[in-house]
Design a protein around this motif. Sequence first.
Motif, PDB file in Angstrom:
ATOM      1  N   UNK A  66     -10.180  43.755  25.822  1.00  0.00           N
ATOM      2  CA  UNK A  66     -10.617  45.044  25.310  1.00  0.00           C
ATOM      3  C   UNK A  66      -9.546  46.111  25.533  1.00  0.00           C
ATOM      4  N   UNK A  67      -9.494  47.057  24.609  1.00  0.00           N
ATOM      5  CA  UNK A  67      -8.564  48.176  24.689  1.00  0.00           C
ATOM      6  C   UNK A  67      -9.362  49.473  24.787  1.00  0.00           C
ATOM      7  N   UNK A  68      -9.076  50.291  25.809  1.00  0.00           N
ATOM      8  CA  UNK A  68      -9.698  51.610  25.962  1.00  0.00           C
ATOM      9  C   UNK A  68      -8.582  52.647  25.915  1.00  0.00           C
ATOM     10  N   UNK A  69      -8.543  53.408  24.850  1.00  0.00           N
ATOM     11  CA  UNK A  69      -7.428  54.303  24.531  1.00  0.00           C
ATOM     12  C   UNK A  69      -7.705  55.713  25.032  1.00  0.00           C
ATOM     13  N   UNK A  70      -6.819  56.219  25.897  1.00  0.00           N
ATOM     14  CA  UNK A  70      -6.939  57.592  26.413  1.00  0.00           C
ATOM     15  C   UNK A  70      -6.236  58.559  25.469  1.00  0.00           C
ATOM     16  N   UNK A  71      -6.909  59.667  25.145  1.00  0.00           N
ATOM     17  CA  UNK A  71      -6.339  60.728  24.320  1.00  0.00           C
ATOM     18  C   UNK A  71      -6.381  62.026  25.112  1.00  0.00           C
ATOM     19  N   UNK A  72      -5.211  62.627  25.328  1.00  0.00           N
ATOM     20  CA  UNK A  72      -5.093  63.913  26.018  1.00  0.00           C
ATOM     21  C   UNK A  72      -4.669  64.962  24.991  1.00  0.00           C
ATOM     22  N   UNK A  73      -5.606  65.622  24.319  1.00  0.00           N
ATOM     23  CA  UNK A  73      -5.229  66.504  23.210  1.00  0.00           C
ATOM     24  C   UNK A  73      -4.455  67.740  23.661  1.00  0.00           C
ATOM     25  N   UNK A  98       1.599  64.139  15.706  1.00  0.00           N
ATOM     26  CA  UNK A  98       0.366  63.513  16.190  1.00  0.00           C
ATOM     27  C   UNK A  98       0.661  62.121  16.741  1.00  0.00           C
ATOM     28  N   UNK A  99       0.005  61.751  17.861  1.00  0.00           N
ATOM     29  CA  UNK A  99      -1.083  62.463  18.527  1.00  0.00           C
ATOM     30  C   UNK A  99      -0.670  63.359  19.688  1.00  0.00           C
ATOM     31  N   UNK A 100       0.623  63.786  19.712  1.00  0.00           N
ATOM     32  CA  UNK A 100       1.049  64.647  20.810  1.00  0.00           C
ATOM     33  C   UNK A 100       0.443  66.035  20.707  1.00  0.00           C
ATOM     34  N   UNK A 101       0.248  66.543  19.493  1.00  0.00           N
ATOM     35  CA  UNK A 101      -0.314  67.879  19.302  1.00  0.00           C
ATOM     36  C   UNK A 101      -0.908  67.973  17.911  1.00  0.00           C
ATOM     37  N   UNK A 102      -2.029  68.673  17.804  1.00  0.00           N
ATOM     38  CA  UNK A 102      -2.663  68.850  16.508  1.00  0.00           C
ATOM     39  C   UNK A 102      -3.977  69.589  16.637  1.00  0.00           C
ATOM     40  N   UNK A 103      -4.624  69.824  15.525  1.00  0.00           N
ATOM     41  CA  UNK A 103      -5.933  70.468  15.521  1.00  0.00           C
ATOM     42  C   UNK A 103      -7.010  69.472  15.937  1.00  0.00           C
ATOM     43  N   UNK A 104      -8.178  69.994  16.238  1.00  0.00           N
ATOM     44  CA  UNK A 104      -9.289  69.110  16.567  1.00  0.00           C
ATOM     45  C   UNK A 104      -9.586  68.178  15.393  1.00  0.00           C
ATOM     46  N   UNK A 132     -10.269  66.688  27.620  1.00  0.00           N
ATOM     47  CA  UNK A 132      -9.964  68.077  27.285  1.00  0.00           C
ATOM     48  C   UNK A 132      -9.615  68.898  28.523  1.00  0.00           C
ATOM     49  N   UNK A 133      -9.445  68.243  29.648  1.00  0.00           N
ATOM     50  CA  UNK A 133      -9.269  68.940  30.917  1.00  0.00           C
ATOM     51  C   UNK A 133      -7.974  69.702  31.065  1.00  0.00           C
ATOM     52  N   UNK A 134      -6.968  69.407  30.226  1.00  0.00           N
ATOM     53  CA  UNK A 134      -5.702  70.119  30.334  1.00  0.00           C
ATOM     54  C   UNK A 134      -5.542  71.179  29.247  1.00  0.00           C
ATOM     55  N   UNK A 135      -6.609  71.437  28.509  1.00  0.00           N
ATOM     56  CA  UNK A 135      -6.576  72.502  27.515  1.00  0.00           C
ATOM     57  C   UNK A 135      -6.908  73.828  28.196  1.00  0.00           C
TER      58      UNK A 135
END
Length: 305
Positions: free
Chosen positions: A234-241, A253-259, A281-284
């Motif tokens: 299984x793959x669980x992909x982390x996204x830090x927007x 993308x996916x380094x920076x972009x709109x929601x 979203x903790x670093x926004x």
Amino acid sequence: MRLGLALPTFGPDARPDGLLHVCRTAEDMGYDSLWTGDRVLAPHTPGAPYPSADGEMPRVYENHMDPLVALTFAASHTTRVRLGTSTLNGLWLPPIMLARSLTTLDLLSQGRLVVGLGLGWMPDEYTAVSVAWKGRGARLDETLDVLEEYWAHDVFSHEGELFTIPETVVGLKPHQRPGPPVLLAAFTPGGLRRIGRRLGGWLPVAMPLPQLLALWDVIQKAAVEADRDPAALRMALRVNPTLTDTRTDSDQMPRAGTLAQYIDYARAAAEAGVHELFVDFGQTPATLAERVDLAGRFLEGVRLG
């Protein structure tokens, strides 16, 4: 594709009321999982650059909770969501103590634990816990040996290059048998092959999907070579927007972009075969209420796509 959300275990909202609000709201919204990270130090000048575009460590790490204690708290206030670590620096504890902690949490949560391990990036933290930075791969392999033995046997002992465990009865067993799934954050060829050879899956960070799938193919091939079923991984992909007010070019993308762009990325990841995606979203630069609102809009956008 399952969708997950990071708990506020870093920064000013790493408090009981913040955890309680997010874990209950996320479960009510319909998120499938909650995730925590792991830090023991937050130096002004780390001994190695942070693995990001600018190399700067997020200052939210200056306030950090114990990830397994935070997940135990979340387990007591939820009933359905899976509880994952992304990542737990599993080499900082003697493996027998790690096995006890993970077994306890899986039992208390009634089988909701997902163990995501990593090796970390900051040598300073290894110094702080009196663990050698050099030889991390060998230490990881022997740690995995102990976890497997602890979960598989009622009586076990271990004699390895790094650890000696006298024979003991193991009466405490995890809810998930033979044990909770163990995933690894790795990006080197050796680390990817280790996942295919002996682990339950992969914890990548967001990257262009062709690159992600190319690395996943390395894991799948390693599983076949080890006579394992690659479909079971299984793959669980982390996204830090990094959220922007206006759309960014596709190469950003996916380094920076709109929601909306991150929603599109998540939909594309699902179509590409990613099993789970969780967003942090903790670093926004937003309040907790604003981040919870973002989490709700993200979930709705992905699920309606």
